[in-house]
Design a protein around this motif. Structure first.
Motif, mmCIF file in Angstrom:
data_model
loop_
_atom_site.group_PDB
_atom_site.id
_atom_site.type_symbol
_atom_site.label_atom_id
_atom_site.label_comp_id
_atom_site.label_asym_id
_atom_site.label_seq_id
_atom_site.Cartn_x
_atom_site.Cartn_y
_atom_site.Cartn_z
ATOM 1 N N THR A 57 0.838 -1.204 0.000
ATOM 2 C CA THR A 57 0.000 0.000 0.000
ATOM 3 C C THR A 57 0.870 1.250 0.000
ATOM 4 O O THR A 57 0.631 2.192 -0.765
ATOM 5 N N LEU A 58 1.882 1.264 0.863
ATOM 6 C CA LEU A 58 2.815 2.404 0.891
ATOM 7 C C LEU A 58 3.527 2.551 -0.449
ATOM 8 O O LEU A 58 3.697 3.657 -0.955
ATOM 9 N N ARG A 59 3.961 1.424 -1.005
ATOM 10 C CA ARG A 59 4.668 1.459 -2.291
ATOM 11 C C ARG A 59 3.797 2.132 -3.359
ATOM 12 O O ARG A 59 4.258 3.046 -4.036
ATOM 13 N N ARG A 60 2.566 1.688 -3.497
ATOM 14 C CA ARG A 60 1.678 2.258 -4.530
ATOM 15 C C ARG A 60 1.478 3.751 -4.312
ATOM 16 O O ARG A 60 1.530 4.551 -5.249
ATOM 17 N N SER A 61 1.276 4.133 -3.067
ATOM 18 C CA SER A 61 1.033 5.537 -2.752
ATOM 19 C C SER A 61 2.251 6.403 -3.080
ATOM 20 O O SER A 61 2.122 7.486 -3.656
ATOM 21 N N PHE A 62 3.442 5.932 -2.724
ATOM 22 C CA PHE A 62 4.654 6.707 -3.002
ATOM 23 C C PHE A 62 5.011 6.696 -4.492
ATOM 24 O O PHE A 62 5.520 7.685 -5.022
ATOM 25 N N GLU A 63 4.733 5.594 -5.169
ATOM 26 C CA GLU A 63 4.995 5.548 -6.620
ATOM 27 C C GLU A 63 4.124 6.560 -7.352
ATOM 28 O O GLU A 63 4.574 7.188 -8.314
ATOM 29 N N ARG A 64 2.884 6.745 -6.891
ATOM 30 C CA ARG A 64 2.012 7.764 -7.502
ATOM 31 C C ARG A 64 2.575 9.166 -7.303
ATOM 32 O O ARG A 64 2.254 10.079 -8.049
ATOM 33 N N ARG A 65 3.415 9.335 -6.285
ATOM 34 C CA ARG A 65 4.028 10.643 -6.012
ATOM 35 C C ARG A 65 5.398 10.791 -6.681
ATOM 36 O O ARG A 65 6.112 11.746 -6.407
ATOM 37 N N GLY A 66 5.770 9.822 -7.500
ATOM 38 C CA GLY A 66 7.005 9.943 -8.256
ATOM 39 C C GLY A 66 8.238 9.293 -7.645
ATOM 40 O O GLY A 66 9.347 9.496 -8.134
ATOM 41 N N TYR A 67 8.064 8.507 -6.610
ATOM 42 C CA TYR A 67 9.207 7.826 -5.993
ATOM 43 C C TYR A 67 9.472 6.500 -6.697
ATOM 44 O O TYR A 67 8.549 5.846 -7.186
ATOM 45 N N VAL A 68 10.732 6.087 -6.712
ATOM 46 C CA VAL A 68 11.106 4.734 -7.095
ATOM 47 C C VAL A 68 11.221 3.989 -5.776
ATOM 48 O O VAL A 68 12.000 4.378 -4.905
ATOM 49 N N VAL A 69 10.417 2.939 -5.601
ATOM 50 C CA VAL A 69 10.284 2.292 -4.298
ATOM 51 C C VAL A 69 10.814 0.871 -4.318
ATOM 52 O O VAL A 69 10.556 0.106 -5.241
#
Length: 180
Positions: free
Chosen positions: A18-30
């Motif tokens: 869940t955190l991964r998806r949320s941060f990826e939507r913000r432009g992070y490589v997770v």
């Protein structure tokens, strides 16, 4: 390619995704690591700009992961997440290199704010409210128990022995403690 690389150290797979998806939507490589071994592997491949570390990883403490990430690169912004918040563990996390410490539940906005991206440097909040509320005996007891528990890598039997109480008594106290 994004210049914001995030390492999530979390043993709860669903929460990590869940955190991964949320941060990826913000432009992070997770990248996700579930334990200290996976953290070492991830650090060998790439240095993260940011890290989110769960304090309790199964039966072990995430503080060792905080220390490893900070030792690898002191500029990595590390936020510790925990459902077992205490003053003792917050202080230890900061001493070991964490930038901030958040109690669960925390969302992506909270975590990103804790990274302090807007100012680019670790800064305290001079406007943080000061309270006159004295610490209760129960809170002090819980913090002492949790500090001893963390020092023993969450080994209940050894913690009970050091605290001079029966293991089942300690287990009951841990079950009764509500985390807010």
């Amino acid at each position: 390619m994004s210049d914001k690389h995030l390492l999530i150290v979390e043993d709860d797979g669903a929460f990590a995704k869940t955190l991964r998806r949320s941060f990826e939507r913000r432009g992070y490589v997770v990248e996700i690591a579930a334990d200290q071994g996976a953290v070492a592997t991830a650090l060998a491949e790439r240095t993260p700009d940011f890290a989110v570390v769960d304090l309790k990883l199964g039966a072990t403490s995430g503080l060792a992961c905080v220390q490893a990430i900070h030792a690898h690169d002191a500029t990595t912004r590390i936020v510790v997440l925990t459902g077992y918040a205490s003053i003792a563990t917050a202080v230890e996390a900061i001493k070991l290199g964490a930038t901030n410490y958040l109690a669960k539940p925390s969302n992506t906005d909270d975590i990103e704010a804790a990274f302090g991206q807007t100012d680019g440097a670790a800064a305290g909040n001079v406007d943080a409210p000061l309270t006159n509320r004295p610490t209760s005996i129960k809170t002090l007891e819980w913090e002492h128990i949790h500090q001893t528990l963390a020092a023993n890598n969450f080994n209940i039997s050894e913690t009970a022995r050091q605290l001079g109480m029966h293991r089942r008594t300690l287990a009951r106290k841990l079950e009764k403690q509500t985390v807010k």
